[in-house]
Design an enzyme around this catalytic site. Sequence first.
Site, PDB file in Angstrom:
ATOM      1  CG  HIS A 118      -0.097  12.915 -24.774  1.00 49.29           C
ATOM      2  ND1 HIS A 118       0.502  14.120 -25.040  1.00 49.29           N
ATOM      3  CD2 HIS A 118       0.837  12.177 -24.124  1.00 49.29           C
ATOM      4  CE1 HIS A 118       1.736  14.116 -24.555  1.00 49.29           C
ATOM      5  NE2 HIS A 118       1.965  12.952 -23.995  1.00 49.29           N
TER       6      HIS A 118
ATOM      7  CG  HIS B 244       5.157   8.722 -25.507  1.00 55.14           C
ATOM      8  ND1 HIS B 244       3.803   8.468 -25.620  1.00 55.14           N
ATOM      9  CD2 HIS B 244       5.260   9.848 -24.750  1.00 55.14           C
ATOM     10  CE1 HIS B 244       3.125   9.388 -24.960  1.00 55.14           C
ATOM     11  NE2 HIS B 244       3.979  10.243 -24.419  1.00 55.14           N
TER      12      HIS B 244
ATOM     13  CG  HIS C 250      -1.923   7.896 -25.420  1.00 52.27           C
ATOM     14  ND1 HIS C 250      -2.489   8.374 -24.259  1.00 52.27           N
ATOM     15  CD2 HIS C 250      -0.588   7.889 -25.214  1.00 52.27           C
ATOM     16  CE1 HIS C 250      -1.526   8.647 -23.397  1.00 52.27           C
ATOM     17  NE2 HIS C 250      -0.368   8.371 -23.946  1.00 52.27           N
TER      18      HIS C 250
ATOM     19  NE  ARG D 265      -4.057  -2.068   2.043  1.00 52.08           N
ATOM     20  CZ  ARG D 265      -3.979  -2.994   2.990  1.00 52.08           C
ATOM     21  NH1 ARG D 265      -3.114  -2.863   3.970  1.00 52.08           N
ATOM     22  NH2 ARG D 265      -4.781  -4.045   2.965  1.00 52.08           N
TER      23      ARG D 265
ATOM     24  CE  LYS E  54      -1.644  12.061 -15.674  1.00 49.45           C
ATOM     25  NZ  LYS E  54      -2.131  12.200 -17.061  1.00 49.45           N
TER      26      LYS E  54
ATOM     27  CG  ASN F  69      -3.086  14.058 -21.489  1.00 49.99           C
ATOM     28  OD1 ASN F  69      -2.241  13.197 -21.595  1.00 49.99           O
ATOM     29  ND2 ASN F  69      -3.718  14.295 -20.353  1.00 49.99           N
TER      30      ASN F  69
ATOM     31  CD  GLU G 268      -5.192  13.665 -16.477  1.00 46.17           C
ATOM     32  OE1 GLU G 268      -4.788  12.609 -15.992  1.00 46.17           O
ATOM     33  OE2 GLU G 268      -4.972  14.011 -17.638  1.00 46.17           O
TER      34      GLU G 268
ATOM     35  NE  ARG H 102      -1.421  15.553 -14.109  1.00 47.38           N
ATOM     36  CZ  ARG H 102      -0.729  14.916 -13.199  1.00 47.38           C
ATOM     37  NH1 ARG H 102      -1.006  15.087 -11.931  1.00 47.38           N
ATOM     38  NH2 ARG H 102       0.247  14.109 -13.541  1.00 47.38           N
TER      39      ARG H 102
ATOM     40  CE  LYS I 217       3.632  16.119 -16.046  1.00 50.64           C
ATOM     41  NZ  LYS I 217       3.999  14.788 -16.534  1.00 50.64           N
TER      42      LYS I 217
ATOM     43  CD  GLU J 268       5.469  14.447 -23.899  1.00 55.26           C
ATOM     44  OE1 GLU J 268       4.874  15.361 -23.304  1.00 55.26           O
ATOM     45  OE2 GLU J 268       4.896  13.387 -24.250  1.00 55.26           O
TER      46      GLU J 268
END
Lengths: 380, 380
Positions: B257, B274, B261, B130, B152, B254, B246, B250, B236, B194
Amino acid sequence: MKNLNSFLKSIPHLTVDLGERSYPIIINEGFERFVELYQHLALQKRVFVVTNETVAPLYLDSLLEQLSQLNCDYNVCILPDGEAYKSFEQYQRITTELIQSHHKRNSSIVALGGGVVGDITGFAAATFQRGAQFIQIPTTLLSQVDSSVGGKTAINHPLGKNLIGAFYQPKFVYINAKTLHSLPKREFNAGMAEVIKYGMIHDSEFFEWIENHISSLHALESQALSHVILRSCDAKAKIVAEDELERNRRAILNLGHTFGHAIEAICEYKDLVHGEAVALGMVMATAFAAEHQLCDKALVERLERLLQAFQLPTRLASLRQYTDKPINAKLMIQAMLRDKKNTSERIKLILPVSLGKVKITEQFESQQITNFLCEFGLSQ
Amino acid sequence: MKNLNSFLKSIPHLTVDLGERSYPIIINEGFERFVELYQHLALQKRVFVVTNETVAPLYLDSLLEQLSQLNCDYNVCILPDGEAYKSFEQYQRITTELIQSHHKRNSSIVALGGGVVGDITGFAAATFQRGAQFIQIPTTLLSQVDSSVGGKTAINHPLGKNLIGAFYQPKFVYINAKTLHSLPKREFNAGMAEVIKYGMIHDSEFFEWIENHISSLHALESQALSHVILRSCDAKAKIVAEDELERNRRAILNLGHTFGHAIEAICEYKDLVHGEAVALGMVMATAFAAEHQLCDKALVERLERLLQAFQLPTRLASLRQYTDKPINAKLMIQAMLRDKKNTSERIKLILPVSLGKVKITEQFESQQITNFLCEFGLSQ
């Protein structure tokens, strides 16, 4: 929120106070007020229900009826029943079905069932798209008094119970106390082990109250059940609010669990019900504390009497009706060394000092624990 | 903390401000100051390093030397290299090795590598018992400017990238800018996609600065690299601080993206890097915005010029050197509908309105996106 507050005034409840992550626990008889609560919390009308094959025939239809009243778009995932299915495989299955049915992180993921369903569903909610909305409907006494509060979610690793997980709070917990009427007696008694634990660690008056209400509890009298659930959740909520991420104090909730988890691990999470392992584990912890003059020997006897009133095992011999696994000192110590609570190579123990009070300690050597286990009747 | 502050004054750094979860990002040339920082943060001397088979021969020894200076007890897990290994299987492997080497939740789990290593290690740290201590040592430009900030963590699901994960902040990020000298040129350029994105979404001056420093960047000049990393992380960090989980704002991170993606998913996370998918995705988003009169057509051309200066693909044809997968409109829309950012059945797009400014919108129908993709040169 105004509407939510007036709704809460109309129903037995408790608020778990965790700042931004605070949430209500509602106790009711029936599912009828689920719709109201869901609406008051302004959750999206996309729901993914996880339950198991034992609970589904009993309560799934009643819940789905509520969701239909909400005009909710829902999917259902029915897991096999049992601790063995709190696994990577079933976790992957839940996430796959969530994706295949196009759920998003604002979907509500509902756990309808006991601790296993709650833990794995909570972990799926915590990690699906980095966190979806989680709702708990615990249907066993154990999950109502234990998993409802604290935000612990987890799955088992083949090498140990609950080793993978996250702290993740639900949006709300809805308890239908009527579900206890369909709960097998053995499961009810196992839940009582955790209830008795709250008396041991935090609330000596509550311990006495239980001693005085054994027959009302066996008879599943409404008022007694409601009292037991609310008071247990309240004890746990107070302890969790002090230490949400289990940095220290919260560990007292694990009275009986260090020994108990080790017993469960040796039994490969089969044979025994969690509460039975905890019952025996609490007796072990208390007997160990008494042996080391931390508490009175009379406390061991008093604890055993109350546990026995709920047919819970308090000695190794009483486990033998359930399992023939080799529960010996060596395997116990190995399993205890893997316990998440340990912060070093030493075993962290939660030990009673008097009724309603425990201490957390790493002062004991593994060898001292081994010696105790042998005196308690385990082979080397 | 006083010692930490004076240490930070002696080194280029940035503090990501997230209240209790705030942490520093250090930029240095070499690993020499890792020991100091580790000590200032009073972390336990048990470390589990995750890296991959490409990074290990280059930098693992230097890091382990630092850990030896700390008298740290450590274990190392070397993953195969590649996005395909950001998988359930490798995640399970990391957790198994953590358990087998008796790590606890106060152990430090260090990611030494690029985005894949950072993401999977971060997710393992977030969910092991945890939540264990997480430290990032990003070794690619992309991970230095992107994964260093934002918390993330994720693994891929066979049905989509990053669909399983958690928000989990590191204790610190240590960037050794010298690692960029061993980075393949293609990876460096992909990282620049990026970097350019931060100019597009937040910082038009920075965009211009990049336009004026193309050759210093290609020459890996220390000052230019340090500027690019700090300014990107700063952009960022500001956006993340406004919206850690997010919920809304935020999502501007993206840009490129949503399309990107989808392209990566169609390529099964192979063939393309990427940043290349993001580069083409940014051009798609900007061209879509221009077609719908949200921004000027000149912005598309300016963006393409800068991306092309770093050999990044800006048209479908320029992808063909890398992949022969059928990147068509239908597959793109299917993949885009699975995007985590969507809160409904509609596709959420991040669209430029001017240099340094974007908007988040769900106003467009899938059909409009399909039409655009066909005009952009994709088959139906």
